[in-house]
Design a protein around this motif. Structure first.
Motif, PDB file in Angstrom:
ATOM      1  N   TYR A   1       0.842  -1.204   0.000  1.00  0.00           N
ATOM      2  CA  TYR A   1       0.000   0.000   0.000  1.00  0.00           C
ATOM      3  C   TYR A   1       0.874   1.250   0.000  1.00  0.00           C
ATOM      4  O   TYR A   1       0.647   2.172  -0.783  1.00  0.00           O
ATOM      5  CB  TYR A   1      -0.930   0.011   1.214  1.00  0.00           C
ATOM      6  CG  TYR A   1      -1.578   1.362   1.435  1.00  0.00           C
ATOM      7  CD1 TYR A   1      -2.598   1.810   0.604  1.00  0.00           C
ATOM      8  CD2 TYR A   1      -1.147   2.193   2.457  1.00  0.00           C
ATOM      9  CE1 TYR A   1      -3.178   3.050   0.791  1.00  0.00           C
ATOM     10  CE2 TYR A   1      -1.724   3.433   2.651  1.00  0.00           C
ATOM     11  CZ  TYR A   1      -2.733   3.860   1.822  1.00  0.00           C
ATOM     12  OH  TYR A   1      -3.299   5.087   2.002  1.00  0.00           O
TER      13      TYR A   1
ATOM     14  N   VAL B   1      -2.333   4.823  -6.404  1.00  0.00           N
ATOM     15  CA  VAL B   1      -3.599   4.996  -5.694  1.00  0.00           C
ATOM     16  C   VAL B   1      -3.664   6.415  -5.161  1.00  0.00           C
ATOM     17  O   VAL B   1      -2.640   7.064  -4.959  1.00  0.00           O
ATOM     18  CB  VAL B   1      -3.775   3.987  -4.530  1.00  0.00           C
ATOM     19  CG1 VAL B   1      -3.782   2.557  -5.037  1.00  0.00           C
ATOM     20  CG2 VAL B   1      -2.725   4.172  -3.461  1.00  0.00           C
TER      21      VAL B   1
ATOM     22  N   LEU C   1     -10.475   5.143  -1.320  1.00  0.00           N
ATOM     23  CA  LEU C   1      -9.227   5.090  -2.062  1.00  0.00           C
ATOM     24  C   LEU C   1      -9.535   4.692  -3.496  1.00  0.00           C
ATOM     25  O   LEU C   1     -10.422   3.864  -3.734  1.00  0.00           O
ATOM     26  CB  LEU C   1      -8.328   4.037  -1.404  1.00  0.00           C
ATOM     27  CG  LEU C   1      -6.848   4.042  -1.744  1.00  0.00           C
ATOM     28  CD1 LEU C   1      -6.205   5.360  -1.322  1.00  0.00           C
ATOM     29  CD2 LEU C   1      -6.157   2.888  -1.038  1.00  0.00           C
TER      30      LEU C   1
ATOM     31  N   VAL D   1      -6.862  -2.004  -2.575  1.00  0.00           N
ATOM     32  CA  VAL D   1      -7.843  -0.907  -2.557  1.00  0.00           C
ATOM     33  C   VAL D   1      -9.187  -1.395  -2.028  1.00  0.00           C
ATOM     34  O   VAL D   1      -9.806  -0.733  -1.187  1.00  0.00           O
ATOM     35  CB  VAL D   1      -7.968  -0.269  -3.960  1.00  0.00           C
ATOM     36  CG1 VAL D   1      -9.160   0.671  -4.034  1.00  0.00           C
ATOM     37  CG2 VAL D   1      -6.686   0.472  -4.308  1.00  0.00           C
TER      38      VAL D   1
ATOM     39  N   ASN E   1     -11.016  -0.015   1.325  1.00  0.00           N
ATOM     40  CA  ASN E   1     -12.330   0.621   1.182  1.00  0.00           C
ATOM     41  C   ASN E   1     -13.418  -0.089   1.971  1.00  0.00           C
ATOM     42  O   ASN E   1     -14.315   0.561   2.520  1.00  0.00           O
ATOM     43  CB  ASN E   1     -12.702   0.754  -0.290  1.00  0.00           C
ATOM     44  CG  ASN E   1     -11.920   1.853  -0.965  1.00  0.00           C
ATOM     45  OD1 ASN E   1     -11.365   2.741  -0.315  1.00  0.00           O
ATOM     46  ND2 ASN E   1     -11.851   1.795  -2.281  1.00  0.00           N
TER      47      ASN E   1
END
Length: 130
Positions: free
Chosen positions: A34, A43, A51, A65, A69
Motif C-alpha cells: 500500500y 492509488v 481510495l 484498494v 475501502n
C-alpha cells in the motif's frame, strides 16, 4: 440536531479518520504494498472518502484498494450513525479531510473528477467540504 453542529462533528471525526485515527487505514499504511502504491501514485484519495486506483490496475492493487475501502466503509457507517449523519455525508467529509492530509507527491481526486498530484499548495477540494 442543528445541521451546523452535525457538520462540525463530522469534520472532527473525519479528520481523525484522515490522519490515521482509525485502525483500518493505520493497518493499511503498515502494508509495504500500500505504501509503495501510494508513494508511486498508483492509488489516491477520492472525494467520496474512498481510495481509488489511478491509471492501470493489477489484481493485487485492486485487492489492496478493495480491502481498505471495505474497512473504511465499516468505520464510516459506524461513525455516521453515531453523529446522526448519512453514510454519504460522513464519507464525503472524510474524503475532504483525507485529501487535505495528502502529502506532496501523492494523488488525490479534484472536484472535476481528475486525478491531481499534491504540491506544497493546498489541494483543490469540493465546495461542500467543511
Amino acid at each position: 440536531m442543528n445541521r451546523y453542529v452535525i457538520k462540525a462533528a463530522l469534520a472532527g471525526s473525519a479528520f481523525a479518520v484522515a490522519l490515521g485515527g482509525v485502525a483500518a487505514p493505520a493497518y493499511a499504511q503498515r502494508d509495504p504494498a500500500y505504501a509503495a502504491a501510494r508513494s508511486s501514485g498508483q492509488v489516491g484519495e477520492k472525494m467520496d472518502g474512498y481510495l481509488g486506483i489511478v491509471g492501470s490496475e493489477s489484481v493485487e492493487l485492486r485487492r489492496i484498494v478493495n480491502d481498505i475501502n471495505i474497512k473504511r466503509r465499516a468505520v464510516y457507517s459506524e461513525r455516521a450513525q453515531a453523529t446522526n449523519a448519512t453514510l454519504e455525508e460522513y464519507a464525503l467529509t472524510a474524503g475532504c479531510q483525507a485529501i487535505l492530509a495528502t502529502k506532496p507527491g501523492e494523488k488525490y481526486q479534484a472536484p472535476d473528477g481528475s486525478w491531481q498530484t499534491r504540491t506544497n499548495a493546498a489541494p483543490m477540494r469540493d465546495s461542500r467540504c467543511p
